[in-house]
Design a protein around this motif. Structure first.
Motif, PDB file in Angstrom:
ATOM      1  N   THR A  49       4.668   5.118   8.150  1.00  0.00           N
ATOM      2  CA  THR A  49       3.223   5.377   8.188  1.00  0.00           C
ATOM      3  C   THR A  49       2.819   6.130   6.929  1.00  0.00           C
ATOM      4  OG1 THR A  49       3.402   7.554   9.248  1.00  0.00           O
ATOM      5  CG2 THR A  49       3.369   5.607  10.701  1.00  0.00           C
ATOM      6  N   PRO A  50       1.532   6.093   6.557  1.00  0.00           N
ATOM      7  CA  PRO A  50       1.069   6.852   5.381  1.00  0.00           C
ATOM      8  C   PRO A  50       1.374   8.351   5.480  1.00  0.00           C
ATOM      9  CG  PRO A  50      -0.599   5.266   6.046  1.00  0.00           C
ATOM     10  CD  PRO A  50       0.456   5.241   7.110  1.00  0.00           C
ATOM     11  N   ILE A  51       1.263   8.911   6.683  1.00  0.00           N
ATOM     12  CA  ILE A  51       1.551  10.343   6.856  1.00  0.00           C
ATOM     13  C   ILE A  51       3.021  10.633   6.583  1.00  0.00           C
ATOM     14  CG2 ILE A  51       1.683  12.209   8.556  1.00  0.00           C
ATOM     15  CD1 ILE A  51      -0.829  11.053   9.861  1.00  0.00           C
ATOM     16  N   GLU A  52       3.911   9.769   7.078  1.00  0.00           N
ATOM     17  CA  GLU A  52       5.350   9.967   6.842  1.00  0.00           C
ATOM     18  C   GLU A  52       5.678   9.883   5.363  1.00  0.00           C
ATOM     19  OE1 GLU A  52       6.705   8.122  11.180  1.00  0.00           O
ATOM     20  OE2 GLU A  52       6.736   6.865   9.377  1.00  0.00           O
ATOM     21  N   ALA A 100       7.045  12.895   2.943  1.00  0.00           N
ATOM     22  CA  ALA A 100       8.277  12.679   2.182  1.00  0.00           C
ATOM     23  C   ALA A 100       8.094  13.101   0.722  1.00  0.00           C
ATOM     24  CB  ALA A 100       8.695  11.216   2.264  1.00  0.00           C
ATOM     25  N   VAL A 101       6.959  12.760   0.131  1.00  0.00           N
ATOM     26  CA  VAL A 101       6.696  13.135  -1.272  1.00  0.00           C
ATOM     27  C   VAL A 101       6.707  14.652  -1.433  1.00  0.00           C
ATOM     28  CG1 VAL A 101       4.985  13.113  -3.129  1.00  0.00           C
ATOM     29  CG2 VAL A 101       5.428  11.023  -1.820  1.00  0.00           C
ATOM     30  N   LEU A 102       6.130  15.374  -0.492  1.00  0.00           N
ATOM     31  CA  LEU A 102       6.120  16.841  -0.554  1.00  0.00           C
ATOM     32  C   LEU A 102       7.541  17.395  -0.513  1.00  0.00           C
ATOM     33  CD1 LEU A 102       3.127  17.675   1.845  1.00  0.00           C
ATOM     34  CD2 LEU A 102       3.147  17.757  -0.664  1.00  0.00           C
ATOM     35  N   THR A 104      22.423   6.922 -15.887  1.00  0.00           N
ATOM     36  CA  THR A 104      21.158   6.600 -15.211  1.00  0.00           C
ATOM     37  C   THR A 104      21.283   6.748 -13.694  1.00  0.00           C
ATOM     38  OG1 THR A 104      21.560   4.219 -14.936  1.00  0.00           O
ATOM     39  CG2 THR A 104      20.602   4.943 -17.044  1.00  0.00           C
ATOM     40  N   ALA A 105      22.157   7.661 -13.240  1.00  0.00           N
ATOM     41  CA  ALA A 105      22.281   7.890 -11.801  1.00  0.00           C
ATOM     42  C   ALA A 105      20.912   8.231 -11.229  1.00  0.00           C
ATOM     43  CB  ALA A 105      23.269   9.022 -11.535  1.00  0.00           C
ATOM     44  N   ARG A 106      20.696   7.848  -9.998  1.00  0.00           N
ATOM     45  CA  ARG A 106      19.348   7.921  -9.452  1.00  0.00           C
ATOM     46  C   ARG A 106      19.359   8.007  -7.933  1.00  0.00           C
ATOM     47  NH1 ARG A 106      17.902   2.178 -11.743  1.00  0.00           N
ATOM     48  NH2 ARG A 106      19.226   3.091 -13.355  1.00  0.00           N
ATOM     49  N   ILE A 107      18.187   8.351  -7.399  1.00  0.00           N
ATOM     50  CA  ILE A 107      17.910   8.124  -5.990  1.00  0.00           C
ATOM     51  C   ILE A 107      17.083   6.844  -5.940  1.00  0.00           C
ATOM     52  CG2 ILE A 107      16.853   8.985  -3.883  1.00  0.00           C
ATOM     53  CD1 ILE A 107      19.142  10.722  -4.804  1.00  0.00           C
ATOM     54  N   ARG A 108      17.611   5.848  -5.230  1.00  0.00           N
ATOM     55  CA  ARG A 108      16.891   4.584  -5.110  1.00  0.00           C
ATOM     56  C   ARG A 108      16.121   4.598  -3.790  1.00  0.00           C
ATOM     57  NH1 ARG A 108      17.495  -0.007  -2.057  1.00  0.00           N
ATOM     58  NH2 ARG A 108      17.005  -2.018  -3.008  1.00  0.00           N
ATOM     59  N   PHE A 109      14.850   4.955  -3.883  1.00  0.00           N
ATOM     60  CA  PHE A 109      14.006   4.911  -2.699  1.00  0.00           C
ATOM     61  C   PHE A 109      13.611   3.469  -2.425  1.00  0.00           C
ATOM     62  CE2 PHE A 109      12.995   9.206  -4.428  1.00  0.00           C
ATOM     63  CZ  PHE A 109      13.451   9.954  -3.356  1.00  0.00           C
ATOM     64  N   SER A 110      13.594   3.079  -1.161  1.00  0.00           N
ATOM     65  CA  SER A 110      13.068   1.766  -0.790  1.00  0.00           C
ATOM     66  C   SER A 110      12.261   1.942   0.493  1.00  0.00           C
ATOM     67  CB  SER A 110      14.179   0.743  -0.613  1.00  0.00           C
ATOM     68  OG  SER A 110      15.209   1.231   0.219  1.00  0.00           O
ATOM     69  N   GLU A 136       0.831  -1.210   0.000  1.00  0.00           N
ATOM     70  CA  GLU A 136       0.000   0.000   0.000  1.00  0.00           C
ATOM     71  C   GLU A 136       0.866   1.261   0.000  1.00  0.00           C
ATOM     72  OE1 GLU A 136      -2.459  -0.428   3.417  1.00  0.00           O
ATOM     73  OE2 GLU A 136      -3.678  -2.060   2.551  1.00  0.00           O
ATOM     74  N   LEU A 137       1.878   1.290   0.864  1.00  0.00           N
ATOM     75  CA  LEU A 137       2.770   2.448   0.934  1.00  0.00           C
ATOM     76  C   LEU A 137       3.548   2.625  -0.367  1.00  0.00           C
ATOM     77  CD1 LEU A 137       4.245   2.020   4.546  1.00  0.00           C
ATOM     78  CD2 LEU A 137       2.554   3.696   3.806  1.00  0.00           C
ATOM     79  N   SER A 138       4.033   1.513  -0.922  1.00  0.00           N
ATOM     80  CA  SER A 138       4.821   1.575  -2.161  1.00  0.00           C
ATOM     81  C   SER A 138       3.984   2.097  -3.319  1.00  0.00           C
ATOM     82  CB  SER A 138       5.383   0.191  -2.502  1.00  0.00           C
ATOM     83  OG  SER A 138       6.200  -0.296  -1.461  1.00  0.00           O
ATOM     84  N   SER A 139       2.750   1.608  -3.429  1.00  0.00           N
ATOM     85  CA  SER A 139       1.859   2.049  -4.498  1.00  0.00           C
ATOM     86  C   SER A 139       1.555   3.544  -4.373  1.00  0.00           C
ATOM     87  CB  SER A 139       0.562   1.242  -4.462  1.00  0.00           C
ATOM     88  OG  SER A 139      -0.358   1.710  -5.418  1.00  0.00           O
ATOM     89  N   SER A 140       1.256   3.986  -3.158  1.00  0.00           N
ATOM     90  CA  SER A 140       0.947   5.398  -2.917  1.00  0.00           C
ATOM     91  C   SER A 140       2.153   6.280  -3.219  1.00  0.00           C
ATOM     92  CB  SER A 140       0.513   5.580  -1.460  1.00  0.00           C
ATOM     93  OG  SER A 140       0.390   6.932  -1.130  1.00  0.00           O
ATOM     94  N   PHE A 141       3.327   5.870  -2.761  1.00  0.00           N
ATOM     95  CA  PHE A 141       4.552   6.646  -2.964  1.00  0.00           C
ATOM     96  C   PHE A 141       4.887   6.755  -4.448  1.00  0.00           C
ATOM     97  CE2 PHE A 141       9.268   6.985  -2.920  1.00  0.00           C
ATOM     98  CZ  PHE A 141       9.412   8.128  -2.137  1.00  0.00           C
ATOM     99  N   ARG A 142       4.824   5.630  -5.153  1.00  0.00           N
ATOM    100  CA  ARG A 142       5.155   5.601  -6.582  1.00  0.00           C
ATOM    101  C   ARG A 142       4.202   6.502  -7.379  1.00  0.00           C
ATOM    102  NH1 ARG A 142       7.998   1.650  -9.340  1.00  0.00           N
ATOM    103  NH2 ARG A 142       7.838   0.253  -7.537  1.00  0.00           N
TER     104      ARG A 142
END
Length: 391
Positions: free
Chosen positions: A369-372, A376-378, A357-363, A297-303
């Motif tokens: 939590t959903p709020i965190e 983070a996205v903001l 293809t340098a990147r930030i690899r978020f994991s 759920e968190l991964s889908s929302s973040f992506r």
């Protein structure tokens, strides 16, 4: 030794120099770390299920320490093969519904040990171009023909299999979920080619074990292909929040590894307390499916939120979400700016990923939590605008 200084200068000039930076876990605040006196949201950890600080695992390890002591004292073939190993390997084999399991010190040792034990200069290994470095190094050590196929390109793999069809043994090896892109290998197609060319299929489930499947068994199980995979490799350093690795295969093949895998034979056994902790972590992986559900759920929302903000991110549904930036310097500046915003997110650069293809690899982790994640996205979007990545 002036050449060393010159080489380091060249590395620094291309924004490729790495530095060790100390971090401290915050036990009562899962998903966060401390660095340089600051508290940071950790978006670069492989602790996918949030088990690394679990008090139940820590307690099991503490109890084992009092019985078994600090270390095994020898390799497993000498006097280091303690009872916790047998208990863990039986549990892993049952979990994976496999003939037998063998525990290695880590995923790197597992891959180089397996590959160099089963193939040599008379054989060929067919490896995806984006496979982990441990797979690449295992092939090099084996001295087998290294036939690298373009990422997930089954036509190219077929071409290479035809080209080397007369080799004594043919080993196809792939990550199931690729560590820097988060996408999946086409396991159905690989299984068909394995059958067609009478090859051995080896799948490294490092980034899918514990995450995919009803009980976290991995992607091969979800796709109904467990019976088609000859060698199943997984690690305890990601979803389990621990350290070490396992190989599942037939009794015969595991017995061969005990006798021929040099990284197993010549390594001191993992401390028994660590092995006990892994077995406790397996209990949580199997029983607490809510961790996987929250992670997805968190991964889908973040992506989706990053895409809506205008970022270019990799496809997939895994907790690995790469934000492709291109230039090394851009990735470094992005990472530094995120840290100023209270986010730990490391810049990944060549040779770990292809040039340009340098990147930030978020994991992500189920400890968040959903709020965190929303906050983070903001902050990531704010940095994107500041650096001109977003217009």
């Amino acid at each position: 030794m002036k050449w060393i200084e010159e080489e380091l200068h060249e590395i620094e000039k291309t924004s490729l120099k790495r530095r060790l930076r100390e971090t401290v876990p915050i036990v009562d605040k899962p998903g966060f770390i401390a660095r340089g006196g600051r508290t940071l949201l950790n978006l670069s950890s492989n602790d996918y299920l949030g088990l690394a600080q679990h008090p139940g695992i820590v307690e099991a390890m503490r109890d084992s320490l009092l019985i078994e002591g600090a270390g095994a004292g020898a390799s497993r073939l000498v006097t280091g093969n303690r009872k916790p190993y047998a208990l863990l390997e039986e549990a892993i084999a049952e979990w994976q519904r496999s003939g037998k399991a063998l525990v290695f010190a880590n995923g790197y040792m597992a891959n180089i040990g397996v590959i160099s034990a089963i193939v040599n200069r008379y054989d060929a290994v067919f490896s995806d171009q984006l496979n982990h470095a441990s797979i690449v190094d295992g092939i090099i050590l084996s001295r087998a023909e290294h036939a690298r196929y373009r990422h997930n390109d089954m036509e190219h793999l077929r071409y290479l299999l035809n080209k080397h069809r007369n080799k004594r043994r043919k080993l196809i090896v792939t990550d199931s979920v690729f560590s820097m892109d988060g996408d999946q290998a086409p396991l159905h197609e690989l299984a068909k080619l394995k059958q067609e060319y009478n090859a051995i299929l080896m799948v490294d489930e490092a980034h899918s074990g514990g995450i995919y499947g009803l009980y976290g068994e991995g992607l091969s199980h979800v796709l109904g292909l467990k019976h088609m995979v000859d060698i199943h490799v997984g690690t305890f350093s990601k979803a389990f929040g621990m350290y070490g690795a396992y190989v599942c295969a037939s009794d015969t093949l595991v017995n061969l590894l005990v006798n021929k895998a040099r990284s197993f034979i010549y390594s001191t056994a993992l401390p028994p307390a660590v092995v006990t902790g892994i077995r406790k972590a397996l209990d949580y992986v199997v029983r607490e499916s809510w961790r996987r559900e929250r992670l997805f759920e968190l991964s889908s929302s973040f992506r989706s939120s990053l895409c809506e903000a205008g970022f270019k991110v990799g496809d997939g549904d895994s907790p690995i979400i790469p934000l492709i930036l291109g230039e090394n310097d851009t990735a470094l500046r992005f990472s530094h700016a995120l840290e100023e915003e209270g986010i730990a997110a490391v810049a990944i650069r060549p040779p770990t990923v292809p040039k340009g293809t340098a990147r930030i690899r978020f994991s992500l982790s189920a400890a968040l939590t959903p709020i965190e994640v929303r906050d983070a996205v903001l902050k990531i979007s704010k940095v994107g605008h500041q650096l001109g990545v977003l217009k």
